[in-house]
Write a protein that holds these residues in place. Sequence first.
Motif, PDB file in Angstrom:
ATOM      1  N   THR A   1       0.840  -1.197   0.000  1.00  0.00           N
ATOM      2  CA  THR A   1       0.000   0.000   0.000  1.00  0.00           C
ATOM      3  C   THR A   1       0.880   1.254   0.000  1.00  0.00           C
ATOM      4  OG1 THR A   1      -1.601  -1.202   1.328  1.00  0.00           O
ATOM      5  CG2 THR A   1      -1.905   1.171   1.164  1.00  0.00           C
ATOM      6  N   ASN A   2       1.897   1.253   0.837  1.00  0.00           N
ATOM      7  CA  ASN A   2       2.810   2.398   0.869  1.00  0.00           C
ATOM      8  C   ASN A   2       3.494   2.586  -0.478  1.00  0.00           C
ATOM      9  OD1 ASN A   2       2.246   3.025   3.483  1.00  0.00           O
ATOM     10  ND2 ASN A   2       4.098   2.131   4.345  1.00  0.00           N
ATOM     11  N   ALA A   3       3.914   1.469  -1.081  1.00  0.00           N
ATOM     12  CA  ALA A   3       4.580   1.542  -2.383  1.00  0.00           C
ATOM     13  C   ALA A   3       3.619   2.146  -3.411  1.00  0.00           C
ATOM     14  CB  ALA A   3       5.027   0.151  -2.819  1.00  0.00           C
ATOM     15  N   ARG A   4       2.385   1.687  -3.379  1.00  0.00           N
ATOM     16  CA  ARG A   4       1.380   2.223  -4.310  1.00  0.00           C
ATOM     17  C   ARG A   4       1.222   3.732  -4.114  1.00  0.00           C
ATOM     18  NH1 ARG A   4      -4.494   1.211  -2.465  1.00  0.00           N
ATOM     19  NH2 ARG A   4      -3.769   2.874  -1.083  1.00  0.00           N
ATOM     20  N   ASP A   5       1.091   4.138  -2.864  1.00  0.00           N
ATOM     21  CA  ASP A   5       0.889   5.562  -2.594  1.00  0.00           C
ATOM     22  C   ASP A   5       2.079   6.408  -3.028  1.00  0.00           C
ATOM     23  OD1 ASP A   5      -1.499   4.812  -1.541  1.00  0.00           O
ATOM     24  OD2 ASP A   5      -0.930   5.088   0.561  1.00  0.00           O
ATOM     25  N   ALA A   6       3.263   5.780  -3.065  1.00  0.00           N
ATOM     26  CA  ALA A   6       4.466   6.535  -3.433  1.00  0.00           C
ATOM     27  C   ALA A   6       4.616   6.633  -4.953  1.00  0.00           C
ATOM     28  CB  ALA A   6       5.702   5.876  -2.827  1.00  0.00           C
ATOM     29  N   MET A   7       3.714   5.952  -5.694  1.00  0.00           N
ATOM     30  CA  MET A   7       3.830   5.969  -7.160  1.00  0.00           C
ATOM     31  C   MET A   7       2.533   6.438  -7.813  1.00  0.00           C
ATOM     32  SD  MET A   7       6.059   2.508  -7.831  1.00  0.00           S
ATOM     33  CE  MET A   7       4.919   1.367  -7.102  1.00  0.00           C
ATOM     34  N   PRO A   8       2.155   7.690  -7.573  1.00  0.00           N
ATOM     35  CA  PRO A   8       0.878   8.158  -8.110  1.00  0.00           C
ATOM     36  C   PRO A   8       0.849   8.124  -9.649  1.00  0.00           C
ATOM     37  CG  PRO A   8       2.149   9.976  -7.162  1.00  0.00           C
ATOM     38  CD  PRO A   8       2.861   8.717  -6.809  1.00  0.00           C
ATOM     39  N   ARG A   9       2.011   8.191 -10.269  1.00  0.00           N
ATOM     40  CA  ARG A   9       2.027   8.143 -11.734  1.00  0.00           C
ATOM     41  C   ARG A   9       2.487   6.793 -12.265  1.00  0.00           C
ATOM     42  NH1 ARG A   9       3.109  13.018 -10.259  1.00  0.00           N
ATOM     43  NH2 ARG A   9       5.319  12.556  -9.947  1.00  0.00           N
ATOM     44  N   GLY A  10       2.365   5.791 -11.436  1.00  0.00           N
ATOM     45  CA  GLY A  10       2.705   4.446 -11.881  1.00  0.00           C
ATOM     46  C   GLY A  10       4.148   4.082 -11.612  1.00  0.00           C
TER      47      GLY A  10
END
Length: 509
Positions: free
Chosen positions: A260-269
Amino acid sequence: MARAQPDPYRELFERSADAILIIEDERFVDCNQATVEMLRYPNKEALLRTHPSELSPPTQPDGRRSFDKANEMMAIALERGSHRFEWDHMRFDGEVFPVEVLLTAVPRGDKQVLHVVWRDITDRKRLEEQLRHAQKMEVIGQLAGGVAHDFNNLLVAIMGNGELLQKKLTDRPELAEYVEDMIKAGRRGATLVRQLLLFSRPQSASMEIIDLGPVLREVHRMLERLIGEDIQLVVEPCTEPLPIRGTRGHMEQVVVNLVTNARDAMPRGGTVTVSLRRVAITEDSIGAIDQLAFGPYALLAVTDTGEGMSETVLAHAIDPFFTTKEVGRGTGLGLSTVYGIAKQSGGGLAIDSALGQGTTVKVYLPLRDDEPLSRDAPRAERHARGGSERVLVAEDDAIVAGVVVRVLEAQGYTVELASDGADALQRILERPGGFDLLLSDVVMPRMSGPELVRELRGRGSPLRVLLMSGYTGDGLMQASELGEVDLLEKPFSGSELVLRVRDALDKRG
Ligand SMILES: Nc1ncnc2c1ncn2[C@@H]1O[C@H](COP(=O)(O)OP(=O)(O)OP(=O)(O)O)[C@@H](O)[C@H]1O
Ligand SMILES: [Mg+2]
């Protein structure tokens, strides 16, 4: 020819593990070998050529300019004769590190010479930081433990009554929807309490020896749903068995929180890689990660190609409630929960991150190669089945008792309610064989659940027991001494209750 005796004072200077320097007129006159090594300079000459101010970063941790502060420190040393303080220095490669400085002013004619001793306190600082963090966790744990018991009772009432209501609303979908939301909120509350309790429960009763590989396989699909389409998920599983001590739920939570943290850190993919492998921590392991004992570990690493963390964020990332996310998007409990879970399993956490460079969070869990795996708990959603047995419920909280009784009666059970342990004991003694199951709270006035069980066992009663534990910093964890007793952790939903009551009854005889 007699060899010249080494000068003991020169030796004292040269061989000191602390850096020692002599400054005169703002210039280095001499320094020992430890100084060169501490600052990682190529050689002594290069170091002596630099100006003292070049060996500090522009500012100190308190935000003041190094130059101004250095002058002030020197002035104090000159006035008092000597001065001891902490300082940030900078190595040749640019790394900033903390030292304790001792400045001694030595008058020489009309000049002042400064004797300087530096002690590298990187390790001490790290330990202090860990201690501070541990204390913070402990305080939060105590706080959580203090309210968890009552809070869990409230959640049982909310979720249990919600489920009862939901069953009655099958023909009113527009109303059932509200109840659905209510139950969901209750579940989230339950998750939150569980997370906080991680900090207060040194060991949960439900720890088992589990293989990490299958846990990652099972959580894989959930992860795909969790991340968006712009993010690529790469999972690198491990073919070897990785037996660790913990619970499946916790391990899933670790993976989910990190992804989840990783996802949030990559808003542009970007790409998130979840890898699992066996590693050995030895003396050579860099920085002996998080003070871990040497030995074999399972390493779960979650790497993203996201925005990374600044030094300040990195320093606080695992603090409970530290978040850089907007209100409603993050509680700041994700990493501290991961940390808490890792600690419970005897492991630790390491984070590599820099702004713009992405992040890797590594969770180390000690391997229990010699211990047998616990038998697989049934994972599939089972359908809760009722029955016609007689259940004695001992619960002092009227709201919880109300829900429990209602839920069980709706399943066909004959239910009797006792207001506490002493009341329950009396009823059981009056009618031996009158009940098939005792469903008891743990913390109750007059006689607690464990006391009640001990009393029953002392009298040779074989009555099957299911204990409902809210938060119990007290005696519950010694439950093993109570013999065959099942535990149902609060807060539970109505269907969980029905399931566990059925299990407990079926074990009988
Ligand atoms: N993979 C990552 N990349 C960049 N920053 C991160 C990463 N993981 C954590 N952080 C930083 O650390 C902070 C704390 O993370 P943590 O998971 O503890 O809380 P949160 O994600 O903010 O909230 P919660 O997990 O409770 O929803 C985040 O707000 C973020 O600033
Ligand atoms: Mg998080």
